[in-house]
Design a protein around this motif. Structure first.
Motif, PDB file in Angstrom:
ATOM      1  N   PRO B 147      30.848 -30.401  54.242  1.00  0.00           N
ATOM      2  CA  PRO B 147      29.756 -30.188  55.183  1.00  0.00           C
ATOM      3  C   PRO B 147      28.754 -31.338  55.124  1.00  0.00           C
ATOM      4  CG  PRO B 147      29.459 -28.810  53.252  1.00  0.00           C
ATOM      5  CD  PRO B 147      30.794 -29.489  53.097  1.00  0.00           C
ATOM      6  N   ALA B 148      27.875 -31.366  56.135  1.00  0.00           N
ATOM      7  CA  ALA B 148      26.963 -32.501  56.307  1.00  0.00           C
ATOM      8  C   ALA B 148      26.118 -32.796  55.067  1.00  0.00           C
ATOM      9  CB  ALA B 148      26.075 -32.259  57.525  1.00  0.00           C
ATOM     10  N   LYS B 167      17.234 -46.737  59.101  1.00  0.00           N
ATOM     11  CA  LYS B 167      16.578 -45.544  59.624  1.00  0.00           C
ATOM     12  C   LYS B 167      17.444 -44.310  59.400  1.00  0.00           C
ATOM     13  CE  LYS B 167      13.404 -48.169  61.330  1.00  0.00           C
ATOM     14  NZ  LYS B 167      12.128 -48.227  60.590  1.00  0.00           N
ATOM     15  N   ASN B 168      16.769 -43.176  59.310  1.00  0.00           N
ATOM     16  CA  ASN B 168      17.504 -41.924  59.159  1.00  0.00           C
ATOM     17  C   ASN B 168      18.437 -41.645  60.330  1.00  0.00           C
ATOM     18  OD1 ASN B 168      16.547 -41.238  56.647  1.00  0.00           O
ATOM     19  ND2 ASN B 168      14.839 -40.023  57.439  1.00  0.00           N
ATOM     20  N   TYR B 169      18.026 -42.016  61.517  1.00  0.00           N
ATOM     21  CA  TYR B 169      18.901 -41.703  62.655  1.00  0.00           C
ATOM     22  C   TYR B 169      20.167 -42.549  62.647  1.00  0.00           C
ATOM     23  CZ  TYR B 169      16.354 -45.547  65.024  1.00  0.00           C
ATOM     24  OH  TYR B 169      15.765 -46.741  65.351  1.00  0.00           O
ATOM     25  N   HIS B 170      20.123 -43.682  61.942  1.00  0.00           N
ATOM     26  CA  HIS B 170      21.357 -44.446  61.783  1.00  0.00           C
ATOM     27  C   HIS B 170      22.279 -43.787  60.759  1.00  0.00           C
ATOM     28  CE1 HIS B 170      19.334 -48.326  63.422  1.00  0.00           C
ATOM     29  NE2 HIS B 170      19.937 -47.654  64.369  1.00  0.00           N
ATOM     30  N   ILE B 171      21.681 -43.264  59.717  1.00  0.00           N
ATOM     31  CA  ILE B 171      22.490 -42.525  58.740  1.00  0.00           C
ATOM     32  C   ILE B 171      23.111 -41.308  59.416  1.00  0.00           C
ATOM     33  CG2 ILE B 171      22.480 -41.239  56.571  1.00  0.00           C
ATOM     34  CD1 ILE B 171      20.191 -42.995  55.622  1.00  0.00           C
ATOM     35  N   ALA B 172      22.300 -40.588  60.195  1.00  0.00           N
ATOM     36  CA  ALA B 172      22.807 -39.401  60.896  1.00  0.00           C
ATOM     37  C   ALA B 172      24.006 -39.769  61.773  1.00  0.00           C
ATOM     38  CB  ALA B 172      21.698 -38.766  61.729  1.00  0.00           C
ATOM     39  N   SER B 173      23.896 -40.876  62.493  1.00  0.00           N
ATOM     40  CA  SER B 173      24.976 -41.248  63.412  1.00  0.00           C
ATOM     41  C   SER B 173      26.221 -41.713  62.645  1.00  0.00           C
ATOM     42  CB  SER B 173      24.517 -42.322  64.400  1.00  0.00           C
ATOM     43  OG  SER B 173      24.619 -43.613  63.836  1.00  0.00           O
ATOM     44  N   TYR B 174      26.031 -42.129  61.397  1.00  0.00           N
ATOM     45  CA  TYR B 174      27.169 -42.469  60.534  1.00  0.00           C
ATOM     46  C   TYR B 174      27.841 -41.200  60.015  1.00  0.00           C
ATOM     47  CZ  TYR B 174      29.655 -44.509  56.496  1.00  0.00           C
ATOM     48  OH  TYR B 174      30.603 -44.892  55.573  1.00  0.00           O
ATOM     49  N   LEU B 175      27.019 -40.185  59.717  1.00  0.00           N
ATOM     50  CA  LEU B 175      27.541 -38.930  59.170  1.00  0.00           C
ATOM     51  C   LEU B 175      28.120 -38.017  60.242  1.00  0.00           C
ATOM     52  CD1 LEU B 175      24.680 -38.076  56.639  1.00  0.00           C
ATOM     53  CD2 LEU B 175      26.910 -39.106  56.124  1.00  0.00           C
ATOM     54  N   ILE B 177      26.145 -36.340  62.530  1.00  0.00           N
ATOM     55  CA  ILE B 177      25.222 -35.237  62.798  1.00  0.00           C
ATOM     56  C   ILE B 177      24.013 -35.787  63.565  1.00  0.00           C
ATOM     57  CG2 ILE B 177      25.909 -33.856  60.827  1.00  0.00           C
ATOM     58  CD1 ILE B 177      23.498 -34.918  59.311  1.00  0.00           C
ATOM     59  N   THR B 178      23.145 -34.874  64.029  1.00  0.00           N
ATOM     60  CA  THR B 178      21.939 -35.311  64.730  1.00  0.00           C
ATOM     61  C   THR B 178      20.859 -35.670  63.719  1.00  0.00           C
ATOM     62  OG1 THR B 178      21.078 -33.064  64.827  1.00  0.00           O
ATOM     63  CG2 THR B 178      22.397 -33.814  66.707  1.00  0.00           C
ATOM     64  N   THR B 179      19.881 -36.418  64.192  1.00  0.00           N
ATOM     65  CA  THR B 179      18.760 -36.776  63.311  1.00  0.00           C
ATOM     66  C   THR B 179      17.979 -35.519  62.891  1.00  0.00           C
ATOM     67  OG1 THR B 179      16.774 -38.138  63.167  1.00  0.00           O
ATOM     68  CG2 THR B 179      17.365 -37.343  65.342  1.00  0.00           C
ATOM     69  N   GLU B 180      17.927 -34.520  63.765  1.00  0.00           N
ATOM     70  CA  GLU B 180      17.261 -33.260  63.409  1.00  0.00           C
ATOM     71  C   GLU B 180      17.983 -32.550  62.266  1.00  0.00           C
ATOM     72  OE1 GLU B 180      18.170 -34.130  66.423  1.00  0.00           O
ATOM     73  OE2 GLU B 180      16.629 -33.739  67.906  1.00  0.00           O
TER      74      GLU B 180
END
Lengths: 190, 190
Positions: B147-148, B167-175, B177-180
DNA sequence: GTTAAATATTGATGTATGGTAAGAAATCGA
DNA sequence: TCGATTTCTTACCATACATCAATATTTAAC
């Protein structure tokens, strides 16, 4: 003994007679029955396998016993637990025959020997790796970006030959969903 | 001009003076500013890039405009749209600088030239590819099986250097999932 | 061909993650 | 330093897929 497979394995390479002798000496035929295990997690991985015919499956089993299929291998594909084979470590993956299969195996030592004697073999496997790397990148992208239904459609379009010879629960474990979810997707599509 | 980077790129290879001359002639320095685009989807991909310092990001943009990060590239990593670079086709991926960065690029033609002149370069890149292939396989497995939250923990443990500069939103897009969602996971972990 | 085993489907419900919207916090530019 | 912009967080509701349990279907064994 039949050595026509050598031409198939290294299709575009032109070997000298001397080189052919080397190549023949390092491959060994392996026959395996449907359901049999070729490699177990924890084993040392000393071989890489070329699939002549049949169908193999590489998969990981987690602590809860759930299975995740990394790769299917049919005619003209190579299989192994590459992470372990390349590094000389122990397998994290299992490999089983999901059809009666014929393989040719080569050991890591013999492969190194081929590399040292024949630079064209280095070249050959580099290009194979480029293709395998590309395929894995595509799979990462589709897993990140597409819902299960589209991943399933993509799978049956990409691997029509494989799709016919394997169980739905194996496809599900490749796609990262449960067999129940795959069943619902198949219903929707029909 | 500074050629110490050659030793870093091909760390364990011993080149002759003649070979060093060839190698120096095929690499070209590229400086890029934070936020600038190195490669756009649709472009022909003629170069592969070695990162000296800074941080680059390779990503795909789907029809709805959502981004999926395939790879980050920091010091001593190679980046390109490999699928396109290997095949000579057009890029599906974009590459941007997320920090001011220094790269060295080599063209496909010059790389082929190096392969033809120096078998040890074939050997070198084959081993690089084995490692990249292994890393991708691990990522496929973790994406299928975890899981995420666990994927995030794995990410910051695996890439502590990268984690700090993006940035966190780059990590999110790697994982995947959404930044939220990443934000909620970070809250849970803190 | 008949039975047992393996595989696939269906239904009811639960959970992880997504989408939207708003506001808070951090960073950047003048 | 201060306002503007970017990035991050929070809340509420929606959705995709998982889980569990039961049943149907296909395949294999005798």
């Amino acid at each position: 003994m039949d050595f026509t497979y050598i031409n198939k394995i290294f299709d575009e390479l032109n070997f000298t007679d001397e080189e052919i002798t080397i190549v023949k000496s390092v491959f060994r035929k392996v026959k395996i029955k449907k359901g049999d295990i070729l490699l177990k997690a924890g084993d040392l991985v000393n071989y890489q396998y070329y699939v002549v015919d049949g169908c193999m499956r590489t998969f990981h089993v987690d602590k809860e016993g759930k299975e995740y299929t990394i790769q299917f291998g049919i005619s003209d594909w190579w299989i192994s637990d590459y992470t372990a084979f390349f590094s000389g470590g122990k397998a994290v993956l299992n490999i089983e025959a999901i059809q009666d299969s014929t393989l040719y195996r080569i050991s890591r030592e013999d492969k190194e020997y081929m590399y040292s004697k024949m630079p064209k073999v280095d070249h050959f496997f580099r290009i194979k790796l480029e293709k395998a790397f590309t395929a894995f990148q595509k799979r990462i992208l589709i897993n990140l970006s597409k819902p299960a239904k589209e991943r399933y459609i993509n799978f049956i379009e990409t691997y029509p030959k494989i799709e016919k010879s394997i169980k739905n629960y194996h496809i599900a474990s490749y796609l990262g969903i449960t067999t129940e979810s795959l069943s619902r997707i198949r219903k929707e599509l029909s």
